[in-house]
Scaffold this motif. Structure first.
Motif, mmCIF file in Angstrom:
data_model
loop_
_atom_site.group_PDB
_atom_site.id
_atom_site.type_symbol
_atom_site.label_atom_id
_atom_site.label_comp_id
_atom_site.label_asym_id
_atom_site.label_seq_id
_atom_site.Cartn_x
_atom_site.Cartn_y
_atom_site.Cartn_z
ATOM 1 N N PHE A 43 0.812 -1.211 0.000
ATOM 2 C CA PHE A 43 0.000 0.000 0.000
ATOM 3 C C PHE A 43 0.845 1.261 0.000
ATOM 4 C CE2 PHE A 43 -2.922 -2.946 2.444
ATOM 5 C CZ PHE A 43 -3.585 -3.324 1.297
ATOM 6 N N PRO A 51 -0.236 -4.327 -4.724
ATOM 7 C CA PRO A 51 -0.752 -5.183 -3.647
ATOM 8 C C PRO A 51 -1.560 -6.366 -4.148
ATOM 9 C CG PRO A 51 -1.718 -2.974 -3.566
ATOM 10 C CD PRO A 51 -0.565 -2.923 -4.503
ATOM 11 N N PHE A 54 -6.568 -6.702 8.828
ATOM 12 C CA PHE A 54 -6.573 -5.301 9.237
ATOM 13 C C PHE A 54 -7.014 -5.148 10.680
ATOM 14 C CE2 PHE A 54 -6.602 -5.254 4.727
ATOM 15 C CZ PHE A 54 -5.947 -4.100 4.360
ATOM 16 N N ALA A 104 -11.815 -4.977 8.427
ATOM 17 C CA ALA A 104 -12.176 -4.601 7.058
ATOM 18 C C ALA A 104 -12.961 -5.688 6.345
ATOM 19 C CB ALA A 104 -10.926 -4.227 6.254
ATOM 20 N N PHE A 147 -16.049 -7.130 4.339
ATOM 21 C CA PHE A 147 -16.937 -6.450 3.405
ATOM 22 C C PHE A 147 -18.352 -6.485 3.970
ATOM 23 C CE2 PHE A 147 -13.686 -8.565 0.570
ATOM 24 C CZ PHE A 147 -12.835 -7.476 0.612
ATOM 25 N N PHE A 153 -13.840 -14.367 -1.317
ATOM 26 C CA PHE A 153 -13.474 -13.237 -2.185
ATOM 27 C C PHE A 153 -12.101 -13.400 -2.835
ATOM 28 C CE2 PHE A 153 -11.892 -8.996 -3.132
ATOM 29 C CZ PHE A 153 -12.974 -8.442 -3.779
ATOM 30 N N ILE A 186 -11.342 -1.243 3.811
ATOM 31 C CA ILE A 186 -12.169 -2.223 3.095
ATOM 32 C C ILE A 186 -11.685 -2.356 1.659
ATOM 33 C CG2 ILE A 186 -14.489 -2.661 2.221
ATOM 34 C CD1 ILE A 186 -15.544 -1.485 4.795
ATOM 35 N N GLU A 212 -8.699 -1.470 0.623
ATOM 36 C CA GLU A 212 -7.341 -2.026 0.677
ATOM 37 C C GLU A 212 -7.383 -3.542 0.843
ATOM 38 O OE1 GLU A 212 -4.650 1.635 2.380
ATOM 39 O OE2 GLU A 212 -5.393 0.157 3.786
ATOM 40 N N ALA A 213 -8.344 -4.005 1.656
ATOM 41 C CA ALA A 213 -8.461 -5.449 1.868
ATOM 42 C C ALA A 213 -8.797 -6.143 0.556
ATOM 43 C CB ALA A 213 -9.537 -5.732 2.913
ATOM 44 N N ALA A 214 -9.685 -5.538 -0.230
ATOM 45 C CA ALA A 214 -10.056 -6.145 -1.507
ATOM 46 C C ALA A 214 -8.844 -6.240 -2.428
ATOM 47 C CB ALA A 214 -11.162 -5.331 -2.162
ATOM 48 N N MET A 215 -8.054 -5.170 -2.457
ATOM 49 C CA MET A 215 -6.860 -5.182 -3.311
ATOM 50 C C MET A 215 -5.848 -6.187 -2.790
ATOM 51 S SD MET A 215 -5.924 -1.465 -4.655
ATOM 52 C CE MET A 215 -6.853 -0.276 -3.757
ATOM 53 N N ASP A 216 -5.760 -6.245 -1.471
ATOM 54 C CA ASP A 216 -4.834 -7.171 -0.841
ATOM 55 C C ASP A 216 -5.173 -8.612 -1.212
ATOM 56 O OD1 ASP A 216 -2.659 -7.346 1.110
ATOM 57 O OD2 ASP A 216 -4.091 -8.488 2.296
#
Lengths: 376, 332
Positions: free
Chosen positions: A67, A87, A96, A100, A102, A113, B208, B210-214
């Motif tokens: 990031f 990333p 996190f 985080a 969804f 996911f 949220i 960032e988590a998806a990209m992660d």
């Protein structure tokens, strides 16, 4: 420290997985958030970055996740240079602090996911998700939405989600930050259990030293973007290499003084705050008269009402304050020089029977090998 | 006095309450009552009748037809301008909250919200002048190309005739009418959407996305799969706001509408000048009815959802809470 069943022997044979070379990051020119960090993390290791807020630990973690872009230096994971990999292409997953999850997806879809992004066949996704749900004991909650879960359950879903894609490296950002204290201790042990079961290499960031010491095999103490000390929890607690580490981990009494008479296997330190000299049964390769500090952990100081039978390493004082903690009492002893020394006394008897009380005259003493000599 | 305030059965309270409701709803009630009036005059009651409703729906009077086409046009413009404003507003909100600060960020931020604070008269006038200028430019281009002397049979003459053909198609564009009203409404309402969506974006948890990209989603995919669904309530309310604003805008529409395009508010306004026909009362009553029913449905479903959630939570306190606690303890 948690006893890792296969800890000590196996540690040597573990090959390095992550190598960080001269990594730096600055947001504002001239100010380094992470300053020339070098680190090697071995396969299967749980490594903790410990420091107060703003010390750069989160920036380091975010650089590992991708990031943040490093200003200079390299991140090499399993032989692959990650520095310019976005990333979403890194074999690194992060859990996190806020989890985080969804909010518009069920637990099942949250976990699936990452697998869907890999275009995995449907039946394989199903198999994987079910395996993950079983791993974190959340099978019966698969159809719930995140807002219908408790804090501990959310954390386990977040963990399952980040483990589902089988990352090479797992990052935990303040994993217990959102939990209350009682649940924290439970989850710490459970988390370590799951991580060890999966065998994933893990780097966690925390400001809670107890958490770092419970969960991690090795800990790095960070301050102002730099690593001050890297070692296993015991080493860091018993043998801190600088004043910051000594004061940051646990509590400590520090006496400033100068080096007096010394030899190859002993030295005396004269402290203005103390009436007697400190005798240390270890030599020092430093010059006479040099300024140094001696650090002594509170639990290594003995409290007695009678004068100890020794020439050095004892001091007279009065009880200034007592903090009753249940299992132990913390005594603050005021020396004649006015310095306050902190010591603990286990409450072996009920109602602190036979223990010194406020304004009592007491003696404190310690063993020569309890002293930590600090020059910085 | 201490303790909880005692219930005072004061006459004054009732009077104040009644007055409040009177001020709020009396005009609407009068309007509805007079929509059932048989008289040609709006303010004189004769007898109950549904003739104005009939007139509204099937009447052949010029005004009824104007009202019907006005309603249709307003709905169409409202729908399309709200839909487009949502796209533009969301994009600008996203840029303003999620991009690293760029040189003109503050200026851009001000410019997106400017249509909200500028007087409608100024926006309307400015847009009208712009459209007229554009019209002149496209017309002028055609005239210029058309008037050019070109040798026959050369390559240039081919290009020229193609250009002239294109220019003839756009000459006089944009003609003032539904299209220009739509443009003006998009300009105005995308500012509102931008503000609504920006508020939601700012309070949204960055991690949220960032988590998806992660987990392997590209930034574009993250935007559509994570960001848009999380923003959906804000986008929906932005859409409704934009729809309402463009439905009943008069001032700007006045400036940019052409002879052929008369939205409902404009029809109503122009008919007021010639004396209000009770048909408008009938229309207004129907609008009040539709809005009330919609509001009631929204309130009722939200109320149901709330109740359901409360029930679920109540159940949780007995059964699921125990379950929770059990699952929070580490398994042996």
């Amino acid at each position: 420290m948690l006893e890792h069943k296969d800890g000590q022997q196996k540690k040597e044979v573990k090959p390095p997985l992550l190598v960080i070379k001269n990594l730096s990051k600055s947001y504002i020119p001239g100010v380094l958030a992470v300053d020339d960090v070098n680190l090697t993390v071995n396969k299967g290791e749980i490594f903790a970055l410990l420091g107060s807020s703003g010390c750069g630990k989160s920036t380091l973690l975010r650089m590992l996740a991708g990031f943040e872009k490093p200003t200079s230096g390299k991140i090499i994971l399993d032989g692959q240079d990650l520095s310019n990999v976005p990333p979403y292409k890194r074999p690194v997953n992060m859990m996190f602090q806020s989890y985080a999850l969804f909010p518009h997806m069920t637990v099942w879809n949250n976990i699936a996911f990452g697998l869907k992004q890999k275009h995995m066949p449907k039946d394989e996704i199903k198999e994987n998700v079910e395996q993950m749900l079983a791993l974190v004991h959340m099978e019966e909650f698969a159809d719930r939405k995140p807002h219908q879960l408790s804090g501990g359950q959310r954390q386990r879903v977040a963990l399952a989600r980040s483990l589902a894609t089988h990352p090479k490296l797992l990052l935990l950002d303040e994993p217990m930050g959102a939990l209350d204290k009682k649940l924290r201790t439970k989850m710490q042990l459970e988390l370590v259990d799951i991580i060890e079961k999966v065998g994933v290499t893990c780097i966690m960031v925390t400001h809670d030293q107890q958490e770092a010491m419970t969960m991690a095999e090795r800990v790095a103490i960070m301050d102002c973007g730099e690593f001050l000390q890297v070692g296993d929890p015991e080493e860091i607690y018993e043998n801190p290499n600088c004043r910051f580490t000594a004061e940051f981990i646990g509590s400590v009494n520090i006496f400033d003084g100068v080096l007096g008479e010394n030899g190859s296997d002993f030295m005396y330190v004269e402290c203005p705050a103390l009436q007697n000299k400190i005798y240390i049964d270890a030599g020092a390769a430093i010059a006479d008269g040099m300024k140094l500090s001696v650090a002594i952990r509170p639990e290594k100081i003995t409290l007695s009402k009678e004068k100890p039978q020794q020439e050095c390493n004892f001091e007279e004082g009065i009880v200034d304050n007592i903090a009753y903690m249940g299992d132990v009492s913390i005594y603050l002893i005021k020396l004649q020089s006015g310095q306050i020394v902190r010591t603990t006394l286990p409450n072996v008897d009920r109602f602190r029977k036979n223990q010194p009380t406020w304004d009592d005259k007491v003696f404190i003493s310690w063993e020569p090998d309890s002293c930590i000599v600090l020059t910085i | 006095m201490s303790g909880p305030a005692p219930e005072v059965k004061s006459v004054w309270r009732l009077i104040v309450l009644a007055l409040g409701f009177f001020f709020l709803y009396m005009p609407i009630i009068v309007l509805i009552v007079y929509s059932f009036n048989d008289s040609q005059l709006v303010t004189v009651w004769s007898k109950f009748s549904l003739r104005w409703y009939k007139e509204l729906f099937v009447g052949v009077q010029q005004q009824s037809e104007a009202i019907r086409s006005g309603v249709l046009l307003s709905l169409t413009i409202g729908f399309f301008s709200a839909s487009f404003a949502v796209v533009l507003g969301t994009i600008s909100a996203f840029v303003l909250t999620r991009f690293d600060s760029f040189r003109t960020k503050t200026l851009f931020s001000f410019l997106t919200t400017a249509p909200m604070v500028l007087p409608d008269v100024i926006i309307g006038l400015a847009l009208m002048l712009l459209f007229v200028a554009l019209e002149n430019m496209t017309g002028g281009l055609y005239d210029w190309l058309n008037g050019m002397k070109v040798e026959e049979g050369t390559l240039w003459s081919g290009i020229h005739s193609a250009l002239t053909y294109c220019a003839s198609k756009i000459a006089g564009w944009p003609e003032k009418g539904a299209f220009t009203i739509w443009l003006a409404m998009v300009t105005l309402t995308s500012a509102y959407v931008s503000v609504v969506v920006r508020t939601r974006l700012q309070e949204m948890d960055n991690s949220i996305e960032e988590a998806a990209m992660d987990l392997g989603a590209t930034p574009l995919k993250t935007f559509f799969v994570i960001t848009i669904p999380s923003l959906f309530p804000a986008i929906l309310s932005g859409w409704l706001l934009a729809f309402t604003i463009s439905m009943d805008d008069v001032v700007i529409t006045q400036f940019v509408s052409g002879p052929g395009a008369k939205t409902l508010p404009i029809v109503v306004f122009s008919s007021v000048r010639r004396g209000v026909s009770p048909t408008i009362n009938a229309l207004a009553s129907i609008i009040v009815l539709v809005v009330s029913v919609c509001t009631f449905i929204v309130w009722y479903t939200m109320h149901r959802k709330d109740k359901k959630r409360q029930r679920e939570y109540g159940m949780m306190s007995v059964r699921q809470k125990a379950e929770r606690e059990k699952s929070d303890t580490p398994k042996a």
